[in-house]
Scaffold this motif. Structure first.
Motif, PDB file in Angstrom:
ATOM      1  N   ILE A 439       0.650  55.852  49.378  1.00 55.35           N
ATOM      2  CA  ILE A 439       1.313  55.418  50.769  1.00 55.35           C
ATOM      3  C   ILE A 439       0.061  55.286  51.623  1.00 55.35           C
ATOM      4  CG2 ILE A 439       2.357  56.299  52.666  1.00 55.35           C
ATOM      5  CD1 ILE A 439       4.796  55.431  50.745  1.00 55.35           C
ATOM      6  N   ILE A 440       0.458  54.158  52.654  1.00 55.94           N
ATOM      7  CA  ILE A 440      -0.793  53.746  53.540  1.00 55.94           C
ATOM      8  C   ILE A 440       0.090  53.833  54.854  1.00 55.94           C
ATOM      9  CG2 ILE A 440      -2.094  51.899  54.345  1.00 55.94           C
ATOM     10  CD1 ILE A 440      -2.510  51.121  51.246  1.00 55.94           C
ATOM     11  N   TYR A 441      -0.635  54.465  55.892  1.00 54.68           N
ATOM     12  CA  TYR A 441      -0.333  54.393  57.309  1.00 54.68           C
ATOM     13  C   TYR A 441      -0.958  53.540  58.166  1.00 54.68           C
ATOM     14  CZ  TYR A 441       1.456  58.683  55.341  1.00 54.68           C
ATOM     15  OH  TYR A 441       2.036  59.827  54.436  1.00 54.68           O
ATOM     16  N   CYS A 445       2.240  48.607  61.605  1.00 59.59           N
ATOM     17  CA  CYS A 445       3.345  48.638  60.432  1.00 59.59           C
ATOM     18  C   CYS A 445       4.058  49.851  59.973  1.00 59.59           C
ATOM     19  CB  CYS A 445       2.722  47.801  59.190  1.00 59.59           C
ATOM     20  SG  CYS A 445       1.967  46.265  59.603  1.00 59.59           S
ATOM     21  N   GLY A 446       3.381  50.981  60.376  1.00 62.01           N
ATOM     22  CA  GLY A 446       3.893  52.102  60.015  1.00 62.01           C
ATOM     23  C   GLY A 446       3.776  52.737  58.702  1.00 62.01           C
ATOM     24  N   PRO A 485      -1.608  46.861  53.605  1.00 62.50           N
ATOM     25  CA  PRO A 485      -1.379  45.766  52.902  1.00 62.50           C
ATOM     26  C   PRO A 485      -0.328  44.716  53.354  1.00 62.50           C
ATOM     27  CG  PRO A 485      -0.618  47.831  51.999  1.00 62.50           C
ATOM     28  CD  PRO A 485      -1.325  48.204  53.218  1.00 62.50           C
ATOM     29  N   LYS A 486       0.170  45.046  54.724  1.00 63.27           N
ATOM     30  CA  LYS A 486       0.941  44.232  55.289  1.00 63.27           C
ATOM     31  C   LYS A 486       0.290  43.132  56.136  1.00 63.27           C
ATOM     32  CE  LYS A 486       5.737  46.072  55.216  1.00 63.27           C
ATOM     33  NZ  LYS A 486       6.623  46.698  56.068  1.00 63.27           N
ATOM     34  N   PRO A 490      -7.095  47.705  59.847  1.00 61.95           N
ATOM     35  CA  PRO A 490      -7.472  49.070  59.332  1.00 61.95           C
ATOM     36  C   PRO A 490      -6.346  50.093  59.385  1.00 61.95           C
ATOM     37  CG  PRO A 490      -9.007  48.157  61.054  1.00 61.95           C
ATOM     38  CD  PRO A 490      -7.731  47.206  61.060  1.00 61.95           C
ATOM     39  N   ALA A 491      -6.312  50.683  58.196  1.00 61.78           N
ATOM     40  CA  ALA A 491      -5.413  51.767  58.002  1.00 61.78           C
ATOM     41  C   ALA A 491      -5.801  52.845  57.167  1.00 61.78           C
ATOM     42  CB  ALA A 491      -3.951  50.939  57.332  1.00 61.78           C
ATOM     43  N   GLU A 492      -4.778  54.016  57.070  1.00 64.00           N
ATOM     44  CA  GLU A 492      -5.246  54.926  56.399  1.00 64.00           C
ATOM     45  C   GLU A 492      -4.585  55.426  55.212  1.00 64.00           C
ATOM     46  OE1 GLU A 492      -6.447  58.528  58.268  1.00 64.00           O
ATOM     47  OE2 GLU A 492      -7.841  57.513  59.702  1.00 64.00           O
ATOM     48  N   ARG A 493      -5.048  55.805  54.051  1.00 62.20           N
ATOM     49  CA  ARG A 493      -4.053  56.180  52.957  1.00 62.20           C
ATOM     50  C   ARG A 493      -3.614  57.797  53.262  1.00 62.20           C
ATOM     51  NH1 ARG A 493      -4.376  53.034  48.330  1.00 62.20           N
ATOM     52  NH2 ARG A 493      -6.372  51.777  48.112  1.00 62.20           N
TER      53      ARG A 493
END
Length: 813
Positions: A439-441, A445-446, A485-486, A490-493
């Motif tokens: 899962i990625i936050y 995109c949430g 991915p969307k 920059p996002a976090e796992r």
RNA sequence: GCGAGAGUGGUGGAAUGGUAGACACGCUAGAUUUAGGAUCUAGUGCCUUCGGGCGUGCGGGUUCAAAUCCCGCCUCUCGCACCA
């Protein structure tokens, strides 16, 4: 010199080594794929690669092997795989202690245990081996997670969860044990922590999991699972609250509604603050805080007094419109029902105790059968007749439950409801050595699932895995930071890993095609082999692994992966093999028995047969190192049947050979159907003694035939020794490819019997007689016995009972 | 507290209404051996005046017959435990 003499006559380790080499070379145990044969999937619980195989592995595995061999000889194509449940805390703990990587520790243990498993001489199909910490495997954990997520069966929630302060991770409810709520692994009392965690919605399947009609599982496991799921039928009742919105309670006793003289909420109930009146606010706040600080152990202590405080608010009893005070008390749990109850002190022990302490009215509304109309001195929780209940007076309580519920339904004040004790499965772990949650936050995109084509999300090799209470992966920037991915920003796992029970909730599917890369398993092969026909393992997994396994298969069914409802048709639990001191084997107690020294001295067959001989398999028991010598002696004597020629003498009757052989086959066949290994071994020993005694006094051809049958039925129990005997007899390799011998029921019957003569039920004589002796003849024989006559003297024969082929009982007086 | 299971020789256990203690361990005696913690043979529930008596946790019951079925109790093990 004596050493060499010994070796020459009987050297089990040499014998076993030779046959293991031959088996490997000839591919004897490659899984039979012949679809003309009926299939049999035999599964034994896969081991955790802790370092060395111990007796605790031999005990469940080798009898399972015997059973699998029996099925194979009965014409089944048998799949009997093995693997390693390789993620988990011990690898991390060992790694921390020794400064090596968990992967290195795990794989070197697996390497060693593989060799030990081969030494066991079991018919494992090593080509199907699965190691759950291989990315090739855990990739499919992630795939399943995404499927669960899609279906709404995986969700994230912030809630107070069980946390083990020693292992530095959250635990599933199933991993918290005992009344004092300790960590299943290390025994440390757990604490509550507020964390956002991933859960699997096993509660969606609660009702279906209560249905055991399609499986043959031990009653004990069914009971444990049924209690764990904890289904209660009752009624949800809505209480109007003065100056606030209505609150619901759950009760199994709506028939006692008229006796609800107060209302109690759990301190954690979300409405507590709002309903509390200003003059009670301080007391309530203090109580809530104290309840929050209290340890789980104190909080759940059943013997504690029922404390609580008044909120100043009132609820309206929908049955009679009475205003009843609302309390908060920690004996009401937020995690069950609605977190609020209607309190009926006249008919509930806890409510009674609370009412006594706080001076609340106690009202009798269910009259016990012998009620004299006086106030009850103790709460009465049984059935009776409704009283003080308005229109329901005179109604039997059981009937009243339905009537009150219907009455509430009409007024929209309640409805029938079912509540379960089962909670959703918390799978997040704040440790390194597990499957990363895919899962990625992303801020915009949430919560975004990792796209399937990006699987597996690999465990970073170089993470600092020291437990800090935070997920080790959180400290690994290279892992954590990722593009969404969307949207690409920059996002976090997610940095938690999955509970190890995820790994073993579906591993037997993977065995079918361990390297398959288009799905978790090859469904084509699944059609050939699934479901598992016989699963063997310990009872300790009843409410954990075995419940998860059923849940997982039901989800797989709903995903269209399989077309059946249950993972394993038949389950059998072996008992626990204990240390010589009768205590559970553990390193700290120093009572762990190392199988290696016994294998070296007596061989694998002796060890496995000793473990089967020790007692009923489902009971377990303490290890007694001396006992194995008897089994070893037996095996040596058995081999000598094929290699020597001496008779041991004795009075055994050679003409009994056919009958005894038929009886042996029948006995072993029946015993193996039912997994009664101990009595099988006893029968084989007895038969060996008999054969040794009559050897040389039997017709040669008949002897050879009887010996072939003996060796064939011996082979699932002592695969190496039977093979040795088979070869010594000049038979063609291999005994393990022989068909299971049949027997003739008629030939198991003796021509001569020992007729038992009883007088008034007491044994007085044994007389040899033909098996088909008539009742009259038997009676005459009995009456004329010199041993019997003294007991008849001066008495009248009133009756005689004849049990054909067994006994005569003369009743005199 | 609720639920489940179990109580049989010195020991592990066998017998699920019909010879209690199969099969082993241990022990005793003998044989063999230079020796033996090896092997083989015989014996081994308890008591006995050698006729027999007693005996499956305890007390009752059913039955011609009970370790086994029924009722009550005791002990031990395991699981769940303030679940409304």
């Amino acid at each position: 010199m004596s050493e060499t003499k010994q070796k020459k006559t009987y050297d089990p380790t040499d014998l076993e080594r030779r046959w293991q080499a031959r088996w490997a070379e000839s591919g004897l145990y490659k899984t039979d794929e012949d679809e003309n044969k009926p299939k049999h999937y035999a599964l034994t619980m896969l081991p955790y690669p802790s370092g060395d195989l111990h007796v605790g592995h031999w005990y469940p595995m080798t009898p399972s092997d015997t059973r699998a061999r029996f099925m194979r000889m009965n014409g089944y194509r048998v799949f009997f795989p093995i693997g390693f449940d390789a993620f988990g805390l011990p690898a991390e703990n060992a790694a921390i202690q020794r400064g090596i990587h968990p992967r290195e520790w795990t794989y070197s243990n697996i390497e060693r245990m593989r060799g030990q498993l081969r030494q066991m001489g079991a018919m494992f199909d090593f080509d199907s081996e699965v190691v759950t910490c291989d990315p090739e495997y855990y990739r499919w954990n992630q795939w399943f997670f995404l499927k669960f997520f899609e279906k709404g069966l995986a969700y994230r929630e912030e809630a107070p969860v069980d946390w083990c302060p020693k292992d530095n991770t959250t635990l599933a409810r199933e991993q918290v044990i005992g009344p004092d709520r300790r960590c299943e692994r290390c025994g440390t009392p757990v604490i509550k922590k507020n964390l956002a965690q991933w859960l699997f919605k096993i509660t969606d399947y609660a009702e279906e999991l209560l249905d055991f009609s399609k499986i043959d599982w031990p009653e004990r496991v069914q009971t444990l699972q049924r209690n764990w799921i904890g289904r209660s039928e009752g009624t949800r009742i809505r209480f109007e609250i003065e100056g606030y919105s209505p609150l619901e309670v759950f009760t199994t006793r709506p028939d006692t509604l008229f006796g609800a003289t107060f209302f109690v909420m759990s301190p954690e109930h979300p409405a507590v603050e709002e309903i509390t009146t200003p003059d009670q606010a301080e007391g309530v706040r203090t109580y809530v805080e104290r309840a929050g600080r209290m340890s789980e152990i104190d909080r759940t202590d059943v013997t504690r007094e029922k404390t609580g405080v008044y909120t100043g608010a009132y609820a309206i009893n929908p049955a009679n419109g009475e205003k009843i005070p609302i309390y908060i008390a920690d004996y009401v749990l937020m995690g069950y029902g609605t977190g609020a109850i209607m309190a009926v002190p006249g008919h509930d022990d806890r409510d009674f105790e609370f009412a006594k302490r706080h001076g609340v009215e106690i009202r009798t509304v269910i009259a016990p059968p012998d009620w004299d109309g006086e106030e009850l001195e103790v709460p009465y929780a049984g059935e009776g007749t409704m009283v003080n209940s308005g229109p329901f007076d005179g109604t039997p309580s059981e009937e009243g439950r339905e009537k009150v519920t219907a009455w509430l339904e009409v007024r929209s004040a309640g409805s029938a409801a079912v509540t379960y004790r089962l909670r959703d499965w918390l799978i997040s772990r704040q440790r390194y050595w597990g499957t990363p949650i895919p899962i990625i936050y992303c801020d915009s995109c949430g919560t975004v699932p990792v796209p399937q084509e990006d699987l597996p999300v690999l465990l970073p090799e170089d993470a600092k895995f020291t437990p800090t209470g935070e997920s080790p992966l959180k400290l690994d920037e290279g892992f954590r930071k990722v593009a969404c991915p969307k949207c690409g920003s920059p996002a976090e796992r997610e940095t938690d890993t999955m509970d190890g029970f995820v790994d073993n909730s579906w591993y037997w599917y993977r065995y079918l095609s361990p390297h398959y890369d288009e799905g978790p398993f090859d469904t084509e092969r699944g059609r050939k082999w699934l479901p598992v026909d016989l699963y063997t393992g310990g009872i300790e997994h009843a409410t954990g692994h075995l419940l998860y396994a059923r849940f997982w298969t039901k989800v797989m069914r709903d995903l269209g992966l399989v077309d059946f409802d249950e993972p394993m048709i038949r389950l059998r639990n072996q008992g626990t093999i204990l240390g010589p001191d009768g205590q559970k084997m553990s390193k700290s107690r120093g009572n762990v028995v190392n199988p290696q020294e016994y294998v070296d001295r007596f061989g694998s067959d002796a060890l496995r047969d000793f473990l089967m001989f020790i007692g009923p398999w489902n009971e377990g028991g303490p290890w007694d190192g001396k006992g194995i010598e008897g089994v070893s002696r037996w095996l040596r004597r058995a081999v000598s049947l094929a290699t020597g020629s001496d008779s041991s003498g004795g009075e055994a009757d050679p003409s009994e050979l056919t009958r005894r052989t038929n009886r042996l086959v029948k006995k072993i066949t029946d015993d193996l159907e039912a997994l009664r290994f101990n009595t099988s071994i006893a029968a084989l020993m007895e038969h060996t003694n008999y054969l040794l005694a009559v050897r040389g006094r039997v017709d040669d051809e008949e002897w050879q035939e009887a010996l072939r049958t003996f060796v064939t039925v011996l082979s699932p129990f002592a695969p190496h020794h039977a093979e040795e005997m088979w070869a010594a007899m000049g038979e063609e390799y291999s005994v393990h490819e022989q068909a299971w011998p049949g027997y003739e029921e008629a030939l198991t019957q003796a021509e001569e019997i020992t007729l038992i003569v009883q007088v008034n039920g007491k044994l007085r004589d044994r007389i040899d007689a033909p098996a088909d002796i008539s009742e009259e003849t038997a009676r005459e024989l009995a009456l004329s016995s010199a041993r019997v006559r003294p007991h008849l003297e001066g008495k009248e024969l009133r009756k005689s009972v004849y049990v054909p082929g067994r006994l005569v009982n003369l009743v005199v007086g």
